[in-house]
Design an enzyme around this catalytic site. Sequence first.
Site, PDB file in Angstrom:
ATOM      1  N   ASP A  21       4.488   6.275   0.206  1.00  0.00           N
ATOM      2  CA  ASP A  21       5.798   5.624   0.221  1.00  0.00           C
ATOM      3  C   ASP A  21       6.184   5.334   1.673  1.00  0.00           C
ATOM      4  O   ASP A  21       7.243   5.733   2.139  1.00  0.00           O
ATOM      5  CB  ASP A  21       6.834   6.531  -0.471  1.00  0.00           C
ATOM      6  CG  ASP A  21       8.210   5.877  -0.563  1.00  0.00           C
ATOM      7  OD1 ASP A  21       8.287   4.639  -0.485  1.00  0.00           O
ATOM      8  OD2 ASP A  21       9.201   6.605  -0.689  1.00  0.00           O
ATOM      9  N   PHE A  22       5.285   4.636   2.364  1.00  0.00           N
ATOM     10  CA  PHE A  22       5.542   4.310   3.762  1.00  0.00           C
ATOM     11  C   PHE A  22       6.564   3.187   3.833  1.00  0.00           C
ATOM     12  O   PHE A  22       6.400   2.141   3.214  1.00  0.00           O
ATOM     13  CB  PHE A  22       4.252   3.866   4.463  1.00  0.00           C
ATOM     14  CG  PHE A  22       3.289   4.975   4.775  1.00  0.00           C
ATOM     15  CD1 PHE A  22       3.446   6.238   4.222  1.00  0.00           C
ATOM     16  CD2 PHE A  22       2.216   4.755   5.621  1.00  0.00           C
ATOM     17  CE1 PHE A  22       2.552   7.266   4.519  1.00  0.00           C
ATOM     18  CE2 PHE A  22       1.318   5.762   5.922  1.00  0.00           C
ATOM     19  CZ  PHE A  22       1.474   7.025   5.368  1.00  0.00           C
ATOM     20  N   GLU A  23       7.616   3.412   4.606  1.00  0.00           N
ATOM     21  CA  GLU A  23       8.667   2.418   4.775  1.00  0.00           C
ATOM     22  C   GLU A  23       8.867   2.172   6.269  1.00  0.00           C
ATOM     23  O   GLU A  23       8.094   2.658   7.100  1.00  0.00           O
ATOM     24  CB  GLU A  23       9.959   2.905   4.109  1.00  0.00           C
ATOM     25  CG  GLU A  23       9.807   3.143   2.609  1.00  0.00           C
ATOM     26  CD  GLU A  23      11.064   3.681   1.941  1.00  0.00           C
ATOM     27  OE1 GLU A  23      12.156   3.511   2.504  1.00  0.00           O
ATOM     28  OE2 GLU A  23      10.947   4.285   0.855  1.00  0.00           O
ATOM     29  N   GLY A  24       9.898   1.409   6.588  1.00  0.00           N
ATOM     30  CA  GLY A  24      10.268   1.228   7.988  1.00  0.00           C
ATOM     31  C   GLY A  24       9.140   0.683   8.838  1.00  0.00           C
ATOM     32  O   GLY A  24       8.559  -0.347   8.540  1.00  0.00           O
ATOM     33  N   HIS A  25       8.771   1.415   9.901  1.00  0.00           N
ATOM     34  CA  HIS A  25       7.801   0.915  10.867  1.00  0.00           C
ATOM     35  C   HIS A  25       6.454   1.623  10.777  1.00  0.00           C
ATOM     36  O   HIS A  25       5.686   1.611  11.738  1.00  0.00           O
ATOM     37  CB  HIS A  25       8.377   1.027  12.285  1.00  0.00           C
ATOM     38  CG  HIS A  25       9.487   0.034  12.517  1.00  0.00           C
ATOM     39  ND1 HIS A  25       9.258  -1.234  12.993  1.00  0.00           N
ATOM     40  CD2 HIS A  25      10.810   0.116  12.303  1.00  0.00           C
ATOM     41  CE1 HIS A  25      10.414  -1.885  13.069  1.00  0.00           C
ATOM     42  NE2 HIS A  25      11.371  -1.082  12.658  1.00  0.00           N
TER      43      HIS A  25
END
Length: 438
Positions: free
Chosen positions: A223-227
């Site tokens: 669940d990698f988000e953002g940067h």
Amino acid sequence: GPGGTPAQPPAVPTGLRAGTVTSSSVALSWSPVTGATGYSVYRGGTKALDVSGTSATVTGLSPSTAYSFQVAATNAAGTSALSSAVSATTSASGGGGNGGGLPAHALVGYLHSSFANGSGYTRMADVPASWDVINLAFGEPTSVTSGDIRFSLCPVAECPNVESAAEFKAAIKAKQAAGKKVLISIGGANGQVQLATTAARDTFVSSVSRIIDEYGLNGLDIDFEGHSLSLNTGDTDFRNPTTPVIVNLISAIKTLKAKYGPDFVLTMAPETFFVQLGYQFYGSGPWGGQDPRAGAYLPVIHALRNDLTLLHVQDYNSGPIMGLDNQYHSMGGADFHIAMTDMLLTGFPVAGDTTKVFPALRPDQVAIGLPASTQAGNGHTSPAEVNKALNCLTKKTDCGSYQTHGTWPALRGLMTWSINWDRFNQWEFSRNFDAYFG
């Protein structure tokens, strides 16, 4: 006979399509032909079976193999020519292929195990049986670039009703005994993970393994988000990524999959920005100014598609996204879920380049991600609109203005953020799922 019209063989069948695929079978269906009394199904030009109706399941196939099928109509006067061919690839045996032992339609939810928010803490033992996949939120890194992932239960000061570690592990075992899958979800809004070095990659593998082993988990949710993921300048082909954070993530997940074997469940929960936006923009692109994160999950999904149990893109907290109809679609209603999911099940050229087409995923690999309540995220979708989206994608009814490129009764199901917010909202989301899929 004499004085009557000579009997003629039937016309060629049309509408042949493949449905549910397993590691050893392919389900086929086609449109009825007037005057036909039966049908013959051909595999690779050789007759496989005869049936009386307009559907058949061809069995005895090998895993991860592409097959071509045709059908002919028959009656007393003879047999039609063969239909146009449809091809289908059987799934891999084991986790990636059979959905990791999931039911035909699965409900996926995140459980806030490591932190508290306005939804309140929910103990593992109190998660209802409706949930087929429970993602522990979250495993987070010690620093953005360390690759060292840690997971611990919510502190008692924050979550007075938190269970003990022993109770938590026992509850996980009970869920698994009931056929449920429990995964560690890595990332979330606060968990930036950048595996910029091979050392970070190796630390990621060892630290995630420790969590999986300690809690006896079934696998991993990314669940990698953002940067966490972005494409370096010059990395323009999703099929051959060169950016270290992407190459190292793919390598790490392949290592984990190999370590735990075919039953390892692998899921991903990217935002639309990292997936469907790739139809328009990929990385920073030659036009300048575009965000290097655009479409950055595509190389990860593509490299792991044979290992991937489920992709559930977050159809929320999203700006408007262009669909395959070249119109912008906005979150909150059936239309957004129909357009976004159709892209995954149809495939699309990346950044408009028809020589670089992201291939369709299998419908059993795809679930739709939604917020469980208005408090859980922007883009909450009412149960009536959720059902319209499901009707369109699985039955081609209630489609609204968007024309889908297929009908996918094997669509795996729904994901929601989160089990806690669904409980806060009187279980509206999961009750609707159970009612829909019965």
